[in-house]
Write an enzyme that holds these catalytic residues in place. Sequence first.
Site, PDB file in Angstrom:
ATOM      1  N   ASP A 205       0.570   5.617  11.159  1.00 17.31           N
ATOM      2  CA  ASP A 205       0.192   4.143  10.514  1.00 17.31           C
ATOM      3  C   ASP A 205       0.639   4.073   9.196  1.00 17.31           C
ATOM      4  O   ASP A 205       0.618   2.976   8.788  1.00 17.31           O
ATOM      5  CB  ASP A 205      -1.303   3.928  10.341  1.00 17.31           C
ATOM      6  CG  ASP A 205      -1.762   2.649  10.334  1.00 17.31           C
ATOM      7  OD1 ASP A 205      -1.038   1.621  10.928  1.00 17.31           O
ATOM      8  OD2 ASP A 205      -2.751   2.191   9.673  1.00 17.31           O
ATOM      9  N   SER A 229      -2.635  -3.895  10.254  1.00 15.65           N
ATOM     10  CA  SER A 229      -2.393  -3.514  11.264  1.00 15.65           C
ATOM     11  C   SER A 229      -3.011  -4.461  12.536  1.00 15.65           C
ATOM     12  O   SER A 229      -4.453  -4.625  12.078  1.00 15.65           O
ATOM     13  CB  SER A 229      -2.509  -1.962  11.842  1.00 15.65           C
ATOM     14  OG  SER A 229      -1.869  -1.195  10.651  1.00 15.65           O
ATOM     15  N   GLN A 279       3.524  -0.679  17.119  1.00 17.22           N
ATOM     16  CA  GLN A 279       2.678  -1.493  16.409  1.00 17.22           C
ATOM     17  C   GLN A 279       3.015  -2.961  16.187  1.00 17.22           C
ATOM     18  O   GLN A 279       4.215  -3.255  15.898  1.00 17.22           O
ATOM     19  CB  GLN A 279       2.412  -0.755  15.006  1.00 17.22           C
ATOM     20  CG  GLN A 279       1.260  -1.533  14.162  1.00 17.22           C
ATOM     21  CD  GLN A 279       1.035  -0.859  12.869  1.00 17.22           C
ATOM     22  OE1 GLN A 279       1.330  -1.379  11.996  1.00 17.22           O
ATOM     23  NE2 GLN A 279       0.237   0.385  12.903  1.00 17.22           N
TER      24      GLN A 279
END
Length: 290
Positions: A205, A229, A279
């Site tokens: 991430d 996110s 993502q």
Amino acid sequence: MTTVNDLLKLLVLEKIGDNEFNGVSKTIGSPIVFGGQVLAQAINAASRTITNQRVLHSMHAYFLEAGDLELPITYNVSIVRDGGSFSVRRVTAHQKDTTIFILSASFHKKEAGYNHQIELKPNIKQPEELLSWTDMYEKYGENLPKGIQSFLSIKRPIEFKPTTFVNPLDQKDLPPNYDVWFKLKGDVKGLDLATKQQILTYISDYNILTATLNPHASKAHWGNTITASLDHSMWFFREFDFSDWMLYTMESPSASSARGFARGNIFTRDGKLIATVAQEGLIRPIKNDK
């Protein structure tokens, strides 16, 4: 956190009931809980309910609410299926009465089969040639914007080395990609595959939304853009270890409607493809009402 042992203390959850676990949070420089932490803790919870030695091969998650750093996070695991080859788990994360995150994870028994992969980029700079985030802070800290100074000053259990150094004061648009070498700090011997996958999930991430902002770098930066996110998916392909540097290559095929999409591949230094990440994130320009 300064070493992998500190990171493991964060990721390994406290069991508080049947398929129920508690976790705490550590900041990475943001006022809210880091998405990679929630992803990795949820995988830790799901993995703790697997008793048939199956290996995580994919996960898909949605971030629903920003996490509060001061509150514990409770993870509830639902056993969706234990089939002949695959086991599926669903994890829901709560703070007080608020659901902040949901994740589905699939685990597969070990099987032999066909094998192929894409190749590592040729002629990519090696980590020994590059400055780390720590190096950048020590060398250029006083000349960087305060927000970047603050972010780079945070002590982390991972060292990152981008393959290109971009001067944040240049304000010019860049290609929609970003490549970063990374390596864990501390003793990485003896980690089992499930633990390594949780650590890799945490790392995945970091950096990825940078690829979505690069094409707009002449006007967009972390200080004038709200980023978060929204969802995160990851597929795990091969066994690996953290004894050497690994490369995270990221690209952004599209950004629109205040959302940016990016995908990435994680390789060992010798070119083995370990995992792929996708993502979508919020990249909302902060409006100036003057």
